[in-house]
Scaffold this active site. Structure first.
Site, mmCIF file in Angstrom:
data_model
loop_
_atom_site.group_PDB
_atom_site.id
_atom_site.type_symbol
_atom_site.label_atom_id
_atom_site.label_comp_id
_atom_site.label_asym_id
_atom_site.label_seq_id
_atom_site.Cartn_x
_atom_site.Cartn_y
_atom_site.Cartn_z
ATOM 1 N N ASN A 113 -10.140 -0.840 -0.305
ATOM 2 C CA ASN A 113 -8.763 -0.854 -0.185
ATOM 3 C C ASN A 113 -8.102 -1.305 -1.621
ATOM 4 O O ASN A 113 -8.173 -2.439 -1.689
ATOM 5 C CB ASN A 113 -8.153 -1.458 1.095
ATOM 6 C CG ASN A 113 -6.445 -1.264 1.167
ATOM 7 O OD1 ASN A 113 -5.834 -0.693 -0.038
ATOM 8 N ND2 ASN A 113 -6.130 -1.586 2.008
ATOM 9 N N CYS A 158 0.672 -1.119 0.132
ATOM 10 C CA CYS A 158 0.022 -0.038 -0.010
ATOM 11 C C CYS A 158 0.814 1.215 -0.101
ATOM 12 O O CYS A 158 0.295 2.446 -0.422
ATOM 13 C CB CYS A 158 -0.937 -0.028 1.006
ATOM 14 S SG CYS A 158 -2.059 -1.268 0.943
ATOM 15 N N HIS A 193 -4.080 7.237 2.310
ATOM 16 C CA HIS A 193 -4.279 5.754 1.809
ATOM 17 C C HIS A 193 -5.795 5.200 2.283
ATOM 18 O O HIS A 193 -5.987 5.624 3.496
ATOM 19 C CB HIS A 193 -3.442 4.855 2.392
ATOM 20 C CG HIS A 193 -3.435 3.342 2.183
ATOM 21 N ND1 HIS A 193 -3.843 2.814 0.745
ATOM 22 C CD2 HIS A 193 -3.555 2.281 2.744
ATOM 23 C CE1 HIS A 193 -4.118 1.545 0.898
ATOM 24 N NE2 HIS A 193 -3.872 1.134 2.194
HETATM 25 N N1 COA Z 1 -18.083 -9.246 9.594
HETATM 26 C C1 COA Z 1 -18.605 -9.458 10.811
HETATM 27 N N2 COA Z 1 -17.799 -9.783 11.914
HETATM 28 C C2 COA Z 1 -16.580 -9.807 11.795
HETATM 29 C C3 COA Z 1 -15.961 -9.508 10.610
HETATM 30 C C4 COA Z 1 -16.702 -9.095 9.499
HETATM 31 N N3 COA Z 1 -16.397 -9.023 8.183
HETATM 32 N N4 COA Z 1 -14.505 -9.325 10.505
HETATM 33 C C5 COA Z 1 -14.362 -9.909 11.852
HETATM 34 N N5 COA Z 1 -15.508 -9.794 12.580
HETATM 35 C C6 COA Z 1 -15.551 -10.081 14.048
HETATM 36 C C7 COA Z 1 -14.328 -10.728 14.641
HETATM 37 O O1 COA Z 1 -14.504 -12.204 14.588
HETATM 38 C C8 COA Z 1 -14.659 -10.263 16.028
HETATM 39 O O2 COA Z 1 -15.592 -11.217 16.838
HETATM 40 P P1 COA Z 1 -15.477 -11.775 18.263
HETATM 41 O O3 COA Z 1 -15.375 -10.443 18.922
HETATM 42 O O4 COA Z 1 -16.622 -12.383 18.392
HETATM 43 O O5 COA Z 1 -14.026 -12.407 18.333
HETATM 44 C C9 COA Z 1 -15.319 -8.891 16.044
HETATM 45 O O6 COA Z 1 -15.760 -8.930 14.558
HETATM 46 C C10 COA Z 1 -14.204 -7.934 16.228
HETATM 47 O O7 COA Z 1 -12.959 -8.239 15.523
HETATM 48 P P2 COA Z 1 -11.834 -7.414 15.280
HETATM 49 O O8 COA Z 1 -10.860 -8.177 14.371
HETATM 50 O O9 COA Z 1 -11.257 -6.682 16.491
HETATM 51 O O10 COA Z 1 -12.307 -6.060 14.451
HETATM 52 P P3 COA Z 1 -11.869 -4.843 13.982
HETATM 53 O O11 COA Z 1 -12.632 -3.560 14.419
HETATM 54 O O12 COA Z 1 -10.459 -4.516 14.348
HETATM 55 O O13 COA Z 1 -11.841 -4.778 12.225
HETATM 56 C C11 COA Z 1 -10.669 -5.051 10.344
HETATM 57 C C12 COA Z 1 -11.634 -5.688 11.724
HETATM 58 C C13 COA Z 1 -9.979 -6.053 9.726
HETATM 59 C C14 COA Z 1 -11.691 -4.113 9.472
HETATM 60 C C15 COA Z 1 -9.582 -3.769 11.179
HETATM 61 O O14 COA Z 1 -8.857 -4.670 12.210
HETATM 62 C C16 COA Z 1 -8.655 -3.327 10.206
HETATM 63 O O15 COA Z 1 -9.227 -2.479 9.316
HETATM 64 N N6 COA Z 1 -7.673 -3.385 10.452
HETATM 65 C C17 COA Z 1 -6.665 -2.816 9.145
HETATM 66 C C18 COA Z 1 -6.713 -3.684 8.163
HETATM 67 C C19 COA Z 1 -5.823 -2.917 6.950
HETATM 68 O O16 COA Z 1 -5.904 -1.977 6.879
HETATM 69 N N7 COA Z 1 -5.259 -3.668 5.924
HETATM 70 C C20 COA Z 1 -4.561 -3.250 5.102
HETATM 71 C C21 COA Z 1 -3.416 -2.312 5.141
HETATM 72 S S1 COA Z 1 -2.965 -1.522 4.027
#
Ligand code: COA
Length: 348
Positions: free
Chosen positions: A303, A131, A273
């Protein structure tokens, strides 16, 4: 180094400043037409439109039809950028493609683009830093233009993320989309016609495992087992990457602004980004900017990895929010872990 910010707008740019001689002269974008909506994803994994919108800000993303490659869209974007500048492909000196989804491991996608657009005198290569790729590739281009070696460098940020995403992994598949864009980097004669001012890039390889594609490289060559174990897909620890991005991206921006005697209030447009709307808002809060100064298009594109920043430039131009003379701050972060910030004066 004397900052170019102190140079009167109509003065010739000092050759002492390495980053003063190059500018973005034109832009072209390319996205597939097929929409993958949150409603579509609800049918593929256990998720909801509400969860995706609340946690990421994404409403849909575009993905390619089978057979459409990175070089197809990269060539389309490059052709548009050249047409917008009125520059024939035969005048292009260098093509740099920032991507982690090349058509093939080799040859480089830049070679395929060179052939597709008819840039018969250009050389080129790919740059792989996920990215952060577009910002890093632009700085490479700036070096060649600033040292007087090249006059027309095409920088492309393009990714076909649907080719490396596991559509059973709900934490990852909701985030990514396909698409990107190209810019033409040319020499600049005066500040008011635009110029790169400064940049700050940083990698931290200790975080490499948090966002990676483990299979298919020299560490784990492709085998029946790597395919069965789904190791040719992006793996991420979302929360760790989220924390890194929310902290490091604004920190780099703040340091870059500070060393140029600026604050967020001086910036006309912030183009970050597009990884997660909450990451963007954290950066904006830290920099003390109103959201009106920020380009957000993650709702439409998701993204697109190296593609987000050229696509966001396209959005800014399309919305009439990027004007000649604007002081523009770009920010990126991604796998590596890597991050970057770039400051420039917009010139058209
Ligand atoms: N739909 C519903 N629930 C989901 C889900 C989805 N698509 N993805 C994860 N969950 C659930 C998890 O299983 C977790 O459940 P639990 O509490 O029962 O264990 C809960 O939602 C919270 O998960 P968590 O991973 O803590 O959520 P989050 O708020 O951190 O969101 C992302 C997850 C991936 C959206 C977030 O962490 C993120 O954007 N991270 C950066 C990723 C990124 O930018 N990558 C590219 C970089 S260039």
């Amino acid at each position: 180094m004397e900052s170019i910010l102190n140079t009167p707008a109509n003065s010739p740019i000092s050759h002492k400043n390495n980053f003063a001689l190059a500018r973005i002269a034109s832009v072209g974008t390319a996205v597939p037409t097929r929409v993958l909506s949150n409603a579509d994803l609800e049918k593929m994994v256990e998720t909801t439109d509400q969860w995706i919108v609340e946690r990421t800000g994404i409403k849909q993303r575009y993905i390619v039809e089978n057979g459409v490659t990175c070089s197809d869209l990269a060539a389309e974007a490059a052709k548009k950028a050249l047409a917008n500048a009125g520059v024939p492909a035969t005048d292009v000196d260098l093509i740099i493609v920032a991507t982690v989804t090349p058509d093939m491991m080799l040859p480089a996608t830049a070679c395929l683009v060179q052939h597709k657009i008819g840039a018969t005198k250009a050389w080129g290569f790919d740059l792989s830093i996920a990215c952060s790729g577009f910002l890093y590739a632009m700085q490479v281009a700036v070096q060649f233009v600033a040292n007087g070696v090249h006059k027309n460098v095409i920088v492309i940020g393009m990714d076909i993320m649907s080719s490396i995403i596991d559509y059973t992994d709900r934490q990852t598949c909701i985030i990514f989309g396909d698409g990107g864009g190209a810019v033409l980097i040319q020499p600049s004669d005066v500040v008011e016609n635009g110029c790169f001012i400064d940049f700050l890039h940083e990698v931290d390889g200790s975080g490499g495992d948090f966002l990676c594609l483990p299979g298919g490289g020299s560490q784990m060559p492709a085998s029946e087992k790597t395919v069965a174990d789904k190791l040719h897909y992006v793996k991420q620890d979302g929360p760790v990457v989220f924390k890194f991005a929310s902290k490091r991206m604004p920190e780099l921006c703040a340091r870059l602004l500070e060393r140029n005697g600026l604050t967020g209030a001086d910036i006309d447009l912030f183009i970050p980004h597009q990884a997660n709307l909450r990451i963007i808002k954290a950066a904006v809060d830290r920099l003390g900017m109103p959201m009106e100064k920020v380009i957000v298009n993650i709702d439409e594109y998701g993204n697109t990895t190296a593609g987000t920043l050229p696509l966001a430039i396209g959005t800014a131009l399309g919305q009439g929010r990027l004007k000649k003379g604007d002081l523009v701050l770009f920010a990126a972060m991604g796998a590596g872990l890597s991050a970057g910030a770039t400051l420039m004066r917009w010139g058209f």
